[in-house]
Design a protein around this motif. Structure first.
Motif, PDB file in Angstrom:
ATOM      1  N   LYS A 163       1.001  -1.449   0.120  1.00  0.00           N
ATOM      2  CA  LYS A 163      -0.281   0.013  -0.032  1.00  0.00           C
ATOM      3  C   LYS A 163       1.071   1.411  -0.088  1.00  0.00           C
ATOM      4  CE  LYS A 163      -3.364   0.239   2.828  1.00  0.00           C
ATOM      5  NZ  LYS A 163      -5.036   0.060   3.875  1.00  0.00           N
ATOM      6  N   LEU A 164       1.963   1.300   0.785  1.00  0.00           N
ATOM      7  CA  LEU A 164       2.840   2.282   0.693  1.00  0.00           C
ATOM      8  C   LEU A 164       3.587   2.554  -0.650  1.00  0.00           C
ATOM      9  CD1 LEU A 164       3.777   1.982   3.736  1.00  0.00           C
ATOM     10  CD2 LEU A 164       2.816   3.672   3.435  1.00  0.00           C
ATOM     11  N   LYS A 165       3.763   1.522  -0.756  1.00  0.00           N
ATOM     12  CA  LYS A 165       4.629   1.945  -2.550  1.00  0.00           C
ATOM     13  C   LYS A 165       3.859   2.158  -4.036  1.00  0.00           C
ATOM     14  CE  LYS A 165       8.663  -1.909  -1.732  1.00  0.00           C
ATOM     15  NZ  LYS A 165       9.021  -2.927  -2.096  1.00  0.00           N
ATOM     16  N   LYS A 166       2.408   2.092  -3.066  1.00  0.00           N
ATOM     17  CA  LYS A 166       1.604   2.173  -4.444  1.00  0.00           C
ATOM     18  C   LYS A 166       1.414   4.103  -3.865  1.00  0.00           C
ATOM     19  CE  LYS A 166      -1.894  -1.565  -5.097  1.00  0.00           C
ATOM     20  NZ  LYS A 166      -2.328  -2.557  -5.335  1.00  0.00           N
ATOM     21  N   GLU A 167       1.264   4.333  -2.643  1.00  0.00           N
ATOM     22  CA  GLU A 167       1.185   5.877  -2.735  1.00  0.00           C
ATOM     23  C   GLU A 167       2.933   6.281  -3.010  1.00  0.00           C
ATOM     24  OE1 GLU A 167       0.728   7.426   2.077  1.00  0.00           O
ATOM     25  OE2 GLU A 167      -0.382   5.838   1.309  1.00  0.00           O
ATOM     26  N   LYS A 168       3.509   5.446  -2.782  1.00  0.00           N
ATOM     27  CA  LYS A 168       4.813   6.369  -3.304  1.00  0.00           C
ATOM     28  C   LYS A 168       4.708   6.383  -4.475  1.00  0.00           C
ATOM     29  CE  LYS A 168       9.974   5.525  -3.661  1.00  0.00           C
ATOM     30  NZ  LYS A 168      11.034   4.194  -3.402  1.00  0.00           N
ATOM     31  N   GLU A 169       4.801   5.461  -5.356  1.00  0.00           N
ATOM     32  CA  GLU A 169       4.719   6.056  -7.112  1.00  0.00           C
ATOM     33  C   GLU A 169       3.417   7.041  -7.294  1.00  0.00           C
ATOM     34  OE1 GLU A 169       2.663   1.925  -8.432  1.00  0.00           O
ATOM     35  OE2 GLU A 169       4.174   1.069  -8.271  1.00  0.00           O
ATOM     36  N   GLU A 170       2.251   6.947  -6.670  1.00  0.00           N
ATOM     37  CA  GLU A 170       1.336   8.328  -6.505  1.00  0.00           C
ATOM     38  C   GLU A 170       2.183   9.274  -6.670  1.00  0.00           C
ATOM     39  OE1 GLU A 170      -2.327   7.906  -4.151  1.00  0.00           O
ATOM     40  OE2 GLU A 170      -2.838   6.406  -5.491  1.00  0.00           O
ATOM     41  N   ILE A 171       3.105   9.731  -5.853  1.00  0.00           N
ATOM     42  CA  ILE A 171       3.890  10.285  -5.014  1.00  0.00           C
ATOM     43  C   ILE A 171       4.593  11.500  -6.401  1.00  0.00           C
ATOM     44  CG2 ILE A 171       5.336  11.803  -3.423  1.00  0.00           C
ATOM     45  CD1 ILE A 171       3.359  10.596  -1.568  1.00  0.00           C
ATOM     46  N   ILE A 172       5.359  10.229  -6.549  1.00  0.00           N
ATOM     47  CA  ILE A 172       6.340   9.712  -7.548  1.00  0.00           C
ATOM     48  C   ILE A 172       5.262  10.661  -9.673  1.00  0.00           C
ATOM     49  CG2 ILE A 172       7.925   8.799  -9.606  1.00  0.00           C
ATOM     50  CD1 ILE A 172       8.367   7.366  -7.155  1.00  0.00           C
ATOM     51  N   GLU A 173       4.133  10.302  -9.124  1.00  0.00           N
ATOM     52  CA  GLU A 173       3.857  10.894 -10.219  1.00  0.00           C
ATOM     53  C   GLU A 173       3.105  12.594 -10.136  1.00  0.00           C
ATOM     54  OE1 GLU A 173      -0.388  10.260 -12.011  1.00  0.00           O
ATOM     55  OE2 GLU A 173       0.530   8.403 -11.931  1.00  0.00           O
ATOM     56  N   ASP A 174       2.666  12.791  -9.285  1.00  0.00           N
ATOM     57  CA  ASP A 174       2.690  13.793  -8.709  1.00  0.00           C
ATOM     58  C   ASP A 174       4.070  15.326  -9.223  1.00  0.00           C
ATOM     59  OD1 ASP A 174       0.510  13.934  -8.241  1.00  0.00           O
ATOM     60  OD2 ASP A 174       0.422  13.461  -6.551  1.00  0.00           O
ATOM     61  N   ILE A 175       4.495  14.234  -8.330  1.00  0.00           N
ATOM     62  CA  ILE A 175       6.138  15.284  -8.954  1.00  0.00           C
ATOM     63  C   ILE A 175       6.644  15.852 -10.170  1.00  0.00           C
ATOM     64  CG2 ILE A 175       8.578  15.044  -7.969  1.00  0.00           C
ATOM     65  CD1 ILE A 175       8.489  13.539  -4.902  1.00  0.00           C
ATOM     66  N   ASN A 176       6.145  14.744 -10.817  1.00  0.00           N
ATOM     67  CA  ASN A 176       6.607  14.340 -12.376  1.00  0.00           C
ATOM     68  C   ASN A 176       5.801  15.193 -12.545  1.00  0.00           C
ATOM     69  OD1 ASN A 176       8.654  13.030 -12.363  1.00  0.00           O
ATOM     70  ND2 ASN A 176       7.528  11.317 -13.032  1.00  0.00           N
ATOM     71  N   TYR A 177       4.815  16.074 -12.147  1.00  0.00           N
ATOM     72  CA  TYR A 177       3.740  16.368 -13.057  1.00  0.00           C
ATOM     73  C   TYR A 177       3.937  17.888 -12.487  1.00  0.00           C
ATOM     74  CZ  TYR A 177      -0.482  19.335 -12.502  1.00  0.00           C
ATOM     75  OH  TYR A 177      -1.502  20.490 -13.094  1.00  0.00           O
ATOM     76  N   VAL A 178       4.370  18.235 -11.370  1.00  0.00           N
ATOM     77  CA  VAL A 178       4.824  19.513 -11.201  1.00  0.00           C
ATOM     78  C   VAL A 178       6.465  20.386 -11.476  1.00  0.00           C
ATOM     79  CG1 VAL A 178       6.001  21.141  -9.238  1.00  0.00           C
ATOM     80  CG2 VAL A 178       4.122  19.619  -9.131  1.00  0.00           C
ATOM     81  N   LYS A 179       6.773  18.490 -12.127  1.00  0.00           N
ATOM     82  CA  LYS A 179       8.423  19.526 -13.015  1.00  0.00           C
ATOM     83  C   LYS A 179       7.703  19.438 -14.064  1.00  0.00           C
ATOM     84  CE  LYS A 179      12.109  16.834 -10.748  1.00  0.00           C
ATOM     85  NZ  LYS A 179      12.979  15.220 -10.208  1.00  0.00           N
ATOM     86  N   TYR A 180       7.736  18.608 -14.676  1.00  0.00           N
ATOM     87  CA  TYR A 180       7.406  19.001 -16.134  1.00  0.00           C
ATOM     88  C   TYR A 180       5.672  19.191 -17.051  1.00  0.00           C
ATOM     89  CZ  TYR A 180      11.493  15.039 -16.315  1.00  0.00           C
ATOM     90  OH  TYR A 180      12.382  14.553 -15.984  1.00  0.00           O
ATOM     91  N   TYR A 181       5.249  20.256 -16.135  1.00  0.00           N
ATOM     92  CA  TYR A 181       4.263  20.681 -16.139  1.00  0.00           C
ATOM     93  C   TYR A 181       4.851  21.919 -17.383  1.00  0.00           C
ATOM     94  CZ  TYR A 181      -0.660  22.470 -16.299  1.00  0.00           C
ATOM     95  OH  TYR A 181      -1.758  23.443 -16.383  1.00  0.00           O
ATOM     96  N   PRO A 182       3.669  22.385 -18.575  1.00  0.00           N
ATOM     97  CA  PRO A 182       4.179  22.603 -20.184  1.00  0.00           C
ATOM     98  C   PRO A 182       4.204  24.000 -19.175  1.00  0.00           C
ATOM     99  CG  PRO A 182       2.649  21.222 -20.980  1.00  0.00           C
ATOM    100  CD  PRO A 182       3.116  20.887 -19.029  1.00  0.00           C
ATOM    101  N   LYS A 183       4.166  25.371 -19.490  1.00  0.00           N
ATOM    102  CA  LYS A 183       5.295  26.576 -19.044  1.00  0.00           C
ATOM    103  C   LYS A 183       4.206  26.931 -19.838  1.00  0.00           C
ATOM    104  CE  LYS A 183       9.702  25.864 -17.132  1.00  0.00           C
ATOM    105  NZ  LYS A 183      11.597  26.157 -17.771  1.00  0.00           N
ATOM    106  N   THR A 184       4.179  26.914 -20.973  1.00  0.00           N
ATOM    107  CA  THR A 184       2.768  27.921 -21.748  1.00  0.00           C
ATOM    108  C   THR A 184       1.458  27.621 -21.080  1.00  0.00           C
ATOM    109  OG1 THR A 184       2.799  26.484 -23.269  1.00  0.00           O
ATOM    110  CG2 THR A 184       4.343  27.785 -24.241  1.00  0.00           C
ATOM    111  N   TYR A 185       1.224  27.359 -20.478  1.00  0.00           N
ATOM    112  CA  TYR A 185       0.011  26.573 -19.669  1.00  0.00           C
ATOM    113  C   TYR A 185      -0.589  27.117 -18.638  1.00  0.00           C
ATOM    114  CZ  TYR A 185      -1.035  23.802 -24.157  1.00  0.00           C
ATOM    115  OH  TYR A 185      -0.583  23.237 -25.593  1.00  0.00           O
ATOM    116  N   LYS A 186      -1.400  27.579 -18.312  1.00  0.00           N
ATOM    117  CA  LYS A 186      -1.878  27.861 -16.315  1.00  0.00           C
ATOM    118  C   LYS A 186      -2.065  26.823 -16.451  1.00  0.00           C
ATOM    119  CE  LYS A 186      -5.800  29.194 -13.583  1.00  0.00           C
ATOM    120  NZ  LYS A 186      -6.958  29.368 -13.703  1.00  0.00           N
ATOM    121  N   TYR A 187      -1.415  26.509 -15.007  1.00  0.00           N
ATOM    122  CA  TYR A 187      -1.274  25.532 -13.666  1.00  0.00           C
ATOM    123  C   TYR A 187      -2.199  25.071 -12.787  1.00  0.00           C
ATOM    124  CZ  TYR A 187       1.857  22.919 -10.549  1.00  0.00           C
ATOM    125  OH  TYR A 187       2.491  21.627  -9.776  1.00  0.00           O
TER     126      TYR A 187
END
Length: 184
Positions: free
Chosen positions: A114-138
C-alpha cells in the motif's frame, strides 16, 4: 583555387525548423524571430506575388506570430507559477521521504505494498510539477479554494496522463538509443 560554396535554398519551413523553441528566456531568439517577422512583412508589402506565394508568406507570418505569442505566454506563466510549483514540489519531496522511511520500517507486506502504491502516486505528482508545460495555466495539486472543482480535477488528470505518456516515450527512446550501440 576558388571554393564555391553551395548554399541550399532557404525556405520558410526550414527557417521555422531551425528556430526550434525551447521555452527559455532567450532574448536572441526573440530578437531574430521579430526581425524575420518584420522582414517578411516588408517583403510582402514591397513585392507583388501571385496568390499562392502570397498565401505562403501570410501563413509563415502567422506561424511566427504564434511562436512569439507562445514565448510571451511561457515567460508570463513561468514567473506567475514559479513559487507555487516550487512549494508543491518541496511538499511532495517531504512526503516521499516520509513514505520511504515508513516503507523501510514496515514489516507487514500488505501495508508495504500500500505504501509503495502511495509512493508511485507521489512520484507521479512530482513529475506533474516538474514537467508541466510552461505555456499553460498551472493547476495546483493543493489548491486553497475549490478542492472539489471537477473541471480543475479533469484538467489536472488529463495533463498528468500527457506527462506520463511523454516520460514513458522518453524512456523508451533513450533505451532504444542505448541498445543500438551495445550488443545485447
Amino acid at each position: 583555387f576558388r571554393r564555391v560554396l553551395f548554399r541550399s535554398k532557404i525556405t520558410n519551413e526550414s527557417l521555422l525548423s531551425k528556430m526550434k523553441y525551447d521555452f527559455s528566456r532567450d532574448a536572441e531568439w526573440f530578437k531574430r524571430t521579430t526581425q524575420k517577422l518584420e522582414e517578411t512583412k516588408e517583403d510582402l508589402n514591397k513585392n507583388f506575388y501571385n496568390e499562392i506565394k502570397k498565401k505562403q508568406k501570410l501563413d509563415f507570418i502567422h506561424k511566427l506570430k504564434n511562436k512569439l505569442k507562445d514565448y510571451k505566454d511561457a515567460i508570463k506563466f513561468e514567473s506567475r507559477y514559479k513559487k507555487v510549483r516550487f512549494v508543491e514540489r518541496r511538499k511532495l519531496e517531504r512526503k516521499l521521504n516520509q513514505i520511504n522511511k515508513s516503507i523501510e520500517k514496515e514489516k507487514d507486506e500488505k501495508n508495504r505494498e500500500k505504501l509503495k502504491k502511495e509512493k508511485e502516486e507521489i512520484i507521479e505528482d512530482i513529475n506533474y510539477v516538474k514537467y508541466y508545460p510552461k505555456t499553460y495555466k498551472y493547476y495546483s495539486l493543493f489548491p486553497n479554494k475549490d478542492t472539489e472543482n471537477e473541471e480543475m480535477i479533469k484538467k489536472r488528470n488529463k495533463m498528468k496522463e500527457k506527462i506520463k505518456f511523454f516520460l514513458n516515450n522518453k524512456k523508451n527512446k533513450s533505451f532504444n538509443n542505448n541498445t543500438k550501440d551495445k550488443n545485447y
